[in-house]
Design an enzyme around this catalytic site. Structure first.
Site, PDB file in Angstrom:
ATOM      1  N   ASP A   8       5.756   1.306  -3.424  1.00 38.86           N
ATOM      2  CA  ASP A   8       4.837   0.766  -4.428  1.00 38.86           C
ATOM      3  C   ASP A   8       4.383   1.931  -5.293  1.00 38.86           C
ATOM      4  O   ASP A   8       3.942   2.956  -4.766  1.00 38.86           O
ATOM      5  CB  ASP A   8       3.617   0.125  -3.762  1.00 38.86           C
ATOM      6  CG  ASP A   8       3.961  -1.200  -3.091  1.00 38.86           C
ATOM      7  OD1 ASP A   8       5.149  -1.574  -3.092  1.00 38.86           O
ATOM      8  OD2 ASP A   8       3.049  -1.852  -2.554  1.00 38.86           O
ATOM      9  N   ASP A  55       8.162 -14.819  -3.727  1.00 40.83           N
ATOM     10  CA  ASP A  55       7.052 -14.692  -2.791  1.00 40.83           C
ATOM     11  C   ASP A  55       6.755 -16.080  -2.249  1.00 40.83           C
ATOM     12  O   ASP A  55       6.305 -16.952  -2.997  1.00 40.83           O
ATOM     13  CB  ASP A  55       5.813 -14.128  -3.490  1.00 40.83           C
ATOM     14  CG  ASP A  55       6.009 -12.681  -3.936  1.00 40.83           C
ATOM     15  OD1 ASP A  55       6.978 -12.045  -3.472  1.00 40.83           O
ATOM     16  OD2 ASP A  55       5.199 -12.191  -4.738  1.00 40.83           O
TER      17      ASP A  55
END
Lengths: 275, 223
Positions: A30, A149
């Site tokens: 990330d 997701d």
């Protein structure tokens, strides 16, 4: 000339030499404002270093690809990811995928030109599925990863999962399996499947979800969300039927190296690339 | 100083190829160029490519680069990568804009076929271990069986893994054109070689040590 005659004529090929396509291990970084961070359940974020150094370390350990998820919030800093990609692509010679905040064709173009091999499209695909079609028409489906997701909304004998956005907070009503099929039809070259129920928990992949998606699409699927130990990676492949497994924190904080992960997968009979 | 041109006709990211070449050949002059005279004067020429072959061959025609590319393929160390390999064959069944099969450069005898169209056997693309269809694109690290010795393979073990990403594959007609094969349900020509031409389906610029070694071999290849 048929494949059979090619096969018969090209000596000295001995049957059994080929071990087949390797299952991939993909560390995910990330990145926010040009620095690597890892969110646990997307809330508690800790700094884990310089993206170029971290990527180089994973490359040395034998990572098969590296994925960056850009979580930069401020639009002023949106270009920092391009510099990160440029720097990493000049030092690390394995495939790089970049996701996060990709909404228009120009976002895709700039990332590919900076040295990314694939881009991950997530929210933009949900709000404008045609964007996936346009992007794969323009750049080829090999460059387009659709991130999904998913969260379980029904359990029991007929479990269902739906697509969620905004870090798992907003439901869309879209059925995850139907959505995965649609995205593959629209030109996704690969699907990055994240269980929002498991992400950050270290309880392992949602294997039922992973298997359901892998068995419903013909494009490669990367399993993501919930890896806490190496057996979880093995299960993602053997029980979830994934083509690749993605993990972040178990690698970032030195719990395991990618090498150890590959050794465990080999021991479990999974074909991996040995470096 | 040896000069290497990565041929650019507006079809995607060439930076990775150039960066990898610079990495293995810091003394060489590596440029990305779509300029005919630059291609004509380069010592070594790399033809990369990704995406759909219909648009690729059209761009090659439209930019007037085709004669310069053909001339390079005839005279100097020449490396084709991915579509840069496929385009050297006679035709591709990847549909062009008119829905017909695409006629390509025809330097090598053979066709480019979708993985599911290579074999007449409907089970060819079913993984015997899982009963599930092999996923397409063929994406990831697969092995290349070196079918013969070649300077481009020096320092690279037989059956080494390289990074592939493609849905169509080369079926060579002539054994002597084949330098490497790979198996993914069906077998295909993953490396092509003749005289000064070497061409690969995989991406050496994304294949870590062995890929970089292949590029280094190209820089040092004494045809």
């Amino acid at each position: 000339m048929t494949w059979r005659s090619v096969r018969e004529s090209q000596t000295p090929v001995r049957k059994g030499n080929f071990m087949g396509l390797a299952k991939r291990i993909i560390p995910c970084l990330d990145v926010r404002d040009g620095r690597v961070v890892k969110g646990v359940q997307f809330v508690d974020i800790r700094d884990a270093g310089n993206p170029v150094e971290v990527a180089a370390r994973y490359d040395e350990q034998g990572a098969d690809e590296i994925t960056f998820l850009d979580i930069t919030a401020s639009s002023d800093n949106r270009d920092t990811i391009l510099h990160v990609v440029e720097d990493v692509a000049s030092t690390v010679f394995i495939p790089l995928t970049v996701g996060g905040g990709i909404r228009v064709l120009d976002d895709v173009r700039r990332l590919l030109n900076a040295g990314a091999d694939k881009v991950g499209i997530n929210t933009a695909a949900v709000f404008n599925p045609e964007f996936v079609k346009e992007a794969s028409d323009h750049f080829g489906s090999q460059a387009i990863v659709v991130s999904i997701d998913a969260k379980q909304v029904e359990s029991g004998d007929n479990p269902r999962w739906e697509i969620f956005t905004h870090g798992g907070r907003k439901g869309t009503g879209l059925d995850a399996l139907e959505w995965a099929r649609k995205m593959a039809d629209y030109g996704a070259g690969e699907i990055l499947l994240t269980s929002m129920d498991r992400d950050g928990t270290r309880d392992g992949f949602d294997l039922a979800l992973t298997r359901a998606v892998c068995d419903t699409v013909d494009v490669p699927v990367i399993a993501s969300g919930g890896v806490g130990n190496l057996d979880h990676l093995v299960a993602g492949i053997n029980e979830g039927h994934a083509d690749a497994v993605l993990a972040a924190s178990i690698f970032h904080f030195g719990d395991y190296t990618v090498q150890q992960a590959k050794q465990r997968m080999r021991d479990a009979g999974i074909e991996v690339r040995v470096t | 100083m040896t000069s290497i041109i990565v041929v650019d006709f507006g079809m995607g990211n060439l930076r990775s190829v150039a960066k990898a070449l610079e990495h293995v050949a810091p003394k060489a002059k590596v440029s990305i160029s779509g300029d005919v005279s630059a291609i004509r004067s380069a010592d070594r020429v790399v033809l990369p490519g990704q995406g759909a072959i219909g648009g690729y061959i059209k761009a090659l025609h439209d930019t007037d680069l085709e004669p310069a590319v053909l001339e390079a393929a005839d005279t100097r160390p020449f490396l084709g990568i991915c579509l840069g390999q496929q385009v050297l064959y006679e035709s591709s069944d990847e549909h062009g804009e008119d829905g017909e099969s695409v006629k390509t450069l025809g330097l090598f005898k053979g066709q480019v076929k979708h993985f599911t169209h290579v074999s007449a056997d409907p089970n060819a693309m079913i993984d015997p271990n899982t009963g599930h269809q092999y996923t397409i694109p063929h994406m990831g690290w697969n092995q290349v069986k070196q079918t013969r010795d070649h300077p481009m393979w020096h320092g690279i073990d037989d059956l080494s893994r390289f990074y592939f990403v493609h849905s169509y594959c080369v079926q060579s007609e002539l054994d002597e054109d084949v330098a490497g094969i790979t198996s993914y349900g069906v077998e295909f020509t993953s490396a092509t070689a003749r005289d000064n031409i070497f061409a690969v389906q995989f991406h050496p610029e994304k294949s870590q040590h062995d890929g970089l070694r292949l590029l280094e071999n190209f820089v040092n290849w004494d045809v």
